[in-house]
Design a protein around this motif. Structure first.
Motif: not given
Length: 133
Positions: A71-87
């Motif tokens: 579940k945390e991995a799924e949430d991380a991928l969702a957070a990546v989609a909203r991430a403001p930068s490559e960093r």
């Protein structure tokens, strides 16, 4: 309410008097939620409502460790989609990869994890592609 019930006075009467006097003093008026309807009145009754509410407040999980990590991995991928930068993308994926690698090295109890760490470069590439659209 440290006063003891006097002998010979009906318990309900004594309790009602204590509540009435406290209300008159305004002891209840500063409580959170004062004057608002009780939350969850429209939901079906659940005997464990208080356990679920406390676990939610304290950010605890009902899931076994491996399922919680998925579940945390799924949430991380969702957070990546909203991430403001490559960093930020690299940081998010790096953090979840550390947890996945630890779980692969030392499997926690519960069902098998069946996950591998994410390919950081692939995730970054996909993030870039989504940003172009």
């Amino acid at each position: 309410m440290t006063e003891r019930k006097p002998p010979g006075v009906d318990f309900e009467t004594w309790t009602d008097r204590q509540i009435r006097e406290a209300a008159e003093r305004g002891d209840f008026s500063g409580l959170p939620g004062f004057g608002k309807p009780l939350a969850g009145l429209d939901k079906p009754y659940d005997d464990l409502w208080w356990v679920k509410e406390k676990m939610s407040r304290e950010n605890l999980s009902f899931l076994p460790p491996t399922l919680a990590l998925r579940k945390e991995a799924e949430d991380a991928l969702a957070a990546v989609a909203r991430a403001p930068s490559e960093r930020a993308v690299r940081r998010i994926i790096g953090e979840i990869n550390k947890k996945i690698e630890e779980a692969v090295r030392k499997p926690p109890p519960g069902p098998p994890l069946n996950m591998e760490p994410f390919d950081v470069e692939r995730v970054v590439s996909e993030w870039r592609e989504r940003r172009k659209k």
